[in-house]
Design an enzyme around this catalytic site. Structure first.
Site, short mmCIF file in Angstrom:
data_model
loop_
_atom_site.label_atom_id
_atom_site.label_comp_id
_atom_site.label_asym_id
_atom_site.label_seq_id
_atom_site.Cartn_x
_atom_site.Cartn_y
_atom_site.Cartn_z
N LYS A 54 -21.35 -37.48 46.70
CA LYS A 54 -20.31 -38.47 46.99
C LYS A 54 -20.21 -38.69 48.50
O LYS A 54 -20.09 -39.82 48.98
CB LYS A 54 -18.96 -38.01 46.43
N GLN A 98 -11.68 -32.49 43.30
CA GLN A 98 -12.82 -32.27 42.41
C GLN A 98 -12.45 -31.32 41.27
O GLN A 98 -11.87 -30.25 41.49
CB GLN A 98 -14.01 -31.70 43.22
N ASP A 124 -9.66 -41.94 41.50
CA ASP A 124 -10.24 -41.46 40.25
C ASP A 124 -9.57 -42.13 39.04
O ASP A 124 -10.03 -41.98 37.90
CB ASP A 124 -10.04 -39.94 40.14
#
Ligand code: NAP
Length: 314
Positions: A54, A98, A124
Site C-alpha cells: 500500500k 491494518q 476502508d
C-alpha cells in the site's frame, strides 16, 4: 470452453494512471499531497507485506502514505489515542488500521478501532456510518475489496444488471458489502455462508460467482455454471507442497514457486474451474491489486471532500 483471465493487475494500473493527474492537481491546489495514515500493530508477516504494498503503490501514485508501526504489546487505548490524533490532524485525509489486530487486544478491538475513526477519513469504508450509507444506496466510501471487484467487472465489460450474482462469504469487509454493491448495480444477489445448505446447487445458478471464503481450492468446477464469471477474492498463504501439487499438479510453475520461496498465496477457486468458467480472476494478480487501487481512490476522494468542506466553511 475458453476462459478469459480477468486481469486485476491491468485494471489496477489503469485506475492508478487515472488517479495520478488528479492527485497531482490536488497537490498543486492544496500545497500538499493527499495523505493516508496506516497503523500496523504487531508483527504479522502477511500484514507487513500488505502494508508495504500500500505504501509503495500510494507513493508511486503521488500520495503521502505514512506507516505507524506499533509493537504487539500496544494496548487498545494506545491505538485509539493514535486514531483520535489522526482524526484531528488537518493534513490527514485517510486512516487505515491494518487488520488483524493482535488477539491480546480483545475480541472487540477491531470494532472499537473502526468506530473511533472519523467517518470522513474512513477510507476502508468500514465505519458504521459509511456502512449505513452503503446499505441505503448512498455510497460515500465503499470497502476497497468489493468495490475493486465491481471495477474489475466493469472494466472487463461484464454486465451486472439482471445477472444472478452469488457471493460466498458474509464478512463485514468483503461478503456483505459485496452483496450490497452488486444489489445496487441491479444484480439479483444470493449470499452464502458456512451454514448454507447445498451450496453447489446455489453456486451453479450464478452468472457471477464471487468467492470470499479463504479456503484453497474450495470452489470446484462442479460448483460453477458453464460460462460464468468467477471472481476469486480468497488469498491464503500455503507452504504445504502436497496441497500445492493437489491444486496445480506436479511440475507446475506454482509448485516450483513454492519450492523457491517457501510459500505461495492461493485463491479459493480450484484451477480446474478455468475449464468451465467464461471468465476467471487469478490469484495473485486478480482482486489484490484492485484493493490497493481502490484504497488510493478512496483516499483521494476523502481528501477532495475534506478540501471542499473546508472551502465551504470559509
Ligand atoms: P472471513 O471473515 O473469515 O469470512 C469468511 C466467510 O466464508 C464467512 O462468511 C464464512 O461463513 C464463509 N465460509 C467459511 N466456510 C464456508 C463454507 N464451508 N461454505 C460457505 N461459506 C463458508 O474472511 P474475509 O475477511 O471475508 O476474507 C475472505 C478471503 O478473502 C480470505 O482469504 C482473505 O484473505 C481474502 N481477502 C482478500 C482481499 C484482497 O485484497 N484480495 C481482501 C480481503 C480479504 P460464516 O460467516 O458462516 O462463518
Amino acid at each position: 470452453m475458453s476462459c478469459r483471465k480477468l486481469d486485476g493487475a491491468a485494471a489496477a494500473a489503469a485506475i492508478r494512471a487515472e488517479l495520478a493527474p488528479q492527485v497531482q492537481a490536488f497537490t498543486q491546489r492544496c500545497g500538499r499531497p493527499p495523505s493516508l495514515a496506516i497503523v500496523l500493530v504487531g508483527d504479522d508477516p502477511a500484514s507487513a507485506v500488505y502494508v508495504r504494498g500500500k505504501e509503495r503503490t500510494g507513493s508511486e501514485t503521488g500520495l503521502r502514505v505514512t506507516i505507524h508501526r506499533l509493537p504487539k504489546e500496544t494496548t487498545l487505548d494506545e491505538v485509539l489515542t493514535l486514531v483520535k490524533r489522526f482524526n484531528g490532524d488537518a493534513e490527514c485525509d485517510g486512516i487505515l488500521v491494518q487488520s488483524p489486530l493482535p488477539a491480546a487486544m480483545g475480541q472487540d478491538a477491531e470494532v472499537r478501532v473502526v468506530d473511533a475513526i472519523d467517518p470522513a477519513r474512513d477510507v476502508d469504508g468500514l465505519h458504521p456510518y459509511n456502512v449505513g450509507l452503503l446499505a441505503q444506496g448512498r455510497v460515500r466510501m465503499a470497502p476497497c475489496t468489493p468495490s475493486g471487484v465491481i471495477e474489475l467487472l466493469d472494466r472487463e465489460g461484464l454486465p451486472i444488471a439482471g445477472r444472478h450474482a452469488v457471493v460466498i462469504g458474509r464478512s463485514a469487509i468483503v461478503g456483505k458489502p459485496m452483496s450490497m454493491l452488486l444489489l445496487q448495480r441491479d444484480a439479483t444477489v444470493t449470499v452464502c455462508h458456512s451454514k448454507t445448505s447445498d451450496l453447489p446447487a446455489i453456486t451453479r445458478q450464478a452468472d457471477i460467482l464471487v468467492s470470499a471464503v479463504g479456503r484453497p481450492g474450495f470452489v470446484t468446477s462442479d460448483m460453477v455454471k458453464p460460462g460464468a464469471a468467477v471472481v476469486d477474492v480468497g488469498t491464503t498463504p500455503i507452504s504445504d507442497r502436497a496441497l500445492a501439487v493437489r491444486l496445480f499438479g506436479e511440475g507446475s510453475p506454482r509448485v516450483s514457486a513454492l519450492a523457491a520461496r517457501g510459500s505461495i498465496v492461493v485463491g479459493d477457486v480450484h484451477p480446474s474451474v478455468a475449464g468451465i468458467a467464461g471468465a476467471l480472476s487469478p490469484v495473485p494478480g486478480g482482486v489484490g491489486p484492485l484493493t490497493i487501487a481502490m484504497l488510493l481512490k478512496n483516499t483521494l476522494a476523502a481528501a477532495t471532500a475534506r478540501e471542499q468542506s473546508t472551502r465551504g466553511a470559509d
